[in-house]
Scaffold this motif. Sequence first.
Motif, PDB file in Angstrom:
ATOM      1  N   ARG A   1      33.251 -15.690  19.980  1.00 15.44           N
ATOM      2  CA  ARG A   1      34.064 -16.441  19.018  1.00 15.44           C
ATOM      3  C   ARG A   1      33.308 -16.864  17.766  1.00 15.44           C
ATOM      4  O   ARG A   1      33.906 -17.002  16.699  1.00 15.44           O
ATOM      5  CB  ARG A   1      34.651 -17.685  19.694  1.00 15.44           C
TER       6      ARG A   1
ATOM      7  N   PRO B   1      33.130 -14.290  14.164  1.00 19.82           N
ATOM      8  CA  PRO B   1      34.257 -14.306  13.223  1.00 19.82           C
ATOM      9  C   PRO B   1      34.524 -15.697  12.649  1.00 19.82           C
ATOM     10  O   PRO B   1      34.945 -15.827  11.494  1.00 19.82           O
ATOM     11  CB  PRO B   1      35.442 -13.789  14.042  1.00 19.82           C
TER      12      PRO B   1
ATOM     13  N   LEU C   1      32.115 -16.101   9.828  1.00 19.69           N
ATOM     14  CA  LEU C   1      32.519 -15.301   8.667  1.00 19.69           C
ATOM     15  C   LEU C   1      33.633 -15.996   7.897  1.00 19.69           C
ATOM     16  O   LEU C   1      33.599 -16.045   6.660  1.00 19.69           O
ATOM     17  CB  LEU C   1      32.951 -13.901   9.109  1.00 19.69           C
TER      18      LEU C   1
ATOM     19  N   LEU D   1      33.298  -7.377   7.748  1.00 22.52           N
ATOM     20  CA  LEU D   1      34.617  -7.217   8.381  1.00 22.52           C
ATOM     21  C   LEU D   1      34.684  -5.922   9.190  1.00 22.52           C
ATOM     22  O   LEU D   1      35.193  -5.916  10.315  1.00 22.52           O
ATOM     23  CB  LEU D   1      35.717  -7.243   7.324  1.00 22.52           C
TER      24      LEU D   1
ATOM     25  N   LEU E   1      32.347  -6.221  12.252  1.00 27.40           N
ATOM     26  CA  LEU E   1      32.949  -7.128  13.227  1.00 27.40           C
ATOM     27  C   LEU E   1      34.125  -6.462  13.942  1.00 27.40           C
ATOM     28  O   LEU E   1      34.298  -6.629  15.155  1.00 27.40           O
ATOM     29  CB  LEU E   1      33.384  -8.416  12.536  1.00 27.40           C
TER      30      LEU E   1
ATOM     31  N   ALA F   1      38.829 -14.428  18.865  1.00 31.91           N
ATOM     32  CA  ALA F   1      37.938 -13.711  17.943  1.00 31.91           C
ATOM     33  C   ALA F   1      38.746 -12.793  17.033  1.00 31.91           C
ATOM     34  O   ALA F   1      38.488 -12.720  15.826  1.00 31.91           O
ATOM     35  CB  ALA F   1      36.896 -12.921  18.734  1.00 31.91           C
TER      36      ALA F   1
ATOM     37  N   TRP G   1      39.075 -12.967  13.017  1.00 32.78           N
ATOM     38  CA  TRP G   1      38.775 -11.785  12.207  1.00 32.78           C
ATOM     39  C   TRP G   1      39.940 -11.502  11.261  1.00 32.78           C
ATOM     40  O   TRP G   1      39.729 -11.235  10.069  1.00 32.78           O
ATOM     41  CB  TRP G   1      38.487 -10.582  13.108  1.00 32.78           C
TER      42      TRP G   1
ATOM     43  N   ALA H   1      39.862 -13.816   8.428  1.00 26.74           N
ATOM     44  CA  ALA H   1      38.832 -13.414   7.466  1.00 26.74           C
ATOM     45  C   ALA H   1      39.334 -12.256   6.596  1.00 26.74           C
ATOM     46  O   ALA H   1      39.071 -12.225   5.389  1.00 26.74           O
ATOM     47  CB  ALA H   1      37.544 -13.028   8.196  1.00 26.74           C
TER      48      ALA H   1
END
Length: 177
Positions: A52, A55, A58, A102, A105, A125, A129, A132
């Motif tokens: 977790r 992301p 980020l 990105l 990930l 997660a 993502w 993000a």
Amino acid sequence: VKRAEPNPVTNRPLHHRLRYLRNAEALLALAIPGALAWHWQGSGAAVDWALRLPPMALVGLMLLQGAWYWHLKLLSVQSRQPLPVYFRPLYVGLRRADLLALVALAIWLAAHALRSGATGDLAWAGALWAFAVLEYVNYFAVQLMHDTSADFEHLRRNRRLRRAALASDLARGEEAN
């Protein structure tokens, strides 16, 4: 003792808007990870922090990039000067680094899903993502956040999203080169 004259420039709606955007992005960069970590810790469920945290970090970093952009924009508007010379190289680099992060990930999460299957940790997660990704689009492509009547009026009138302010500033820098 000489008193400083009030600066009428700082009372303009644009300055208030830029200050609000800067402060909101900075607050969210801290509040979102903090609230999520508090919620996860208090849930009593086991948490795969290693899955977790990347992301979540980020998202926080991208929000801080947004806060810094709005800060630079505010200073530029207040001083009636262009953005600093380091702005364009910095944000071109951040755009590339964010995209690379990105993609990396996404590959890492997909590999984890293939190895371990779907879990609640993977869902968290993946959601972070996706958040993000939306932040990346909102900064470097089109404006996704609509929180003023002018934003909605533009959307209604033009039937499309407008270019993100950061993307426009980067494009202006390309034209100057």
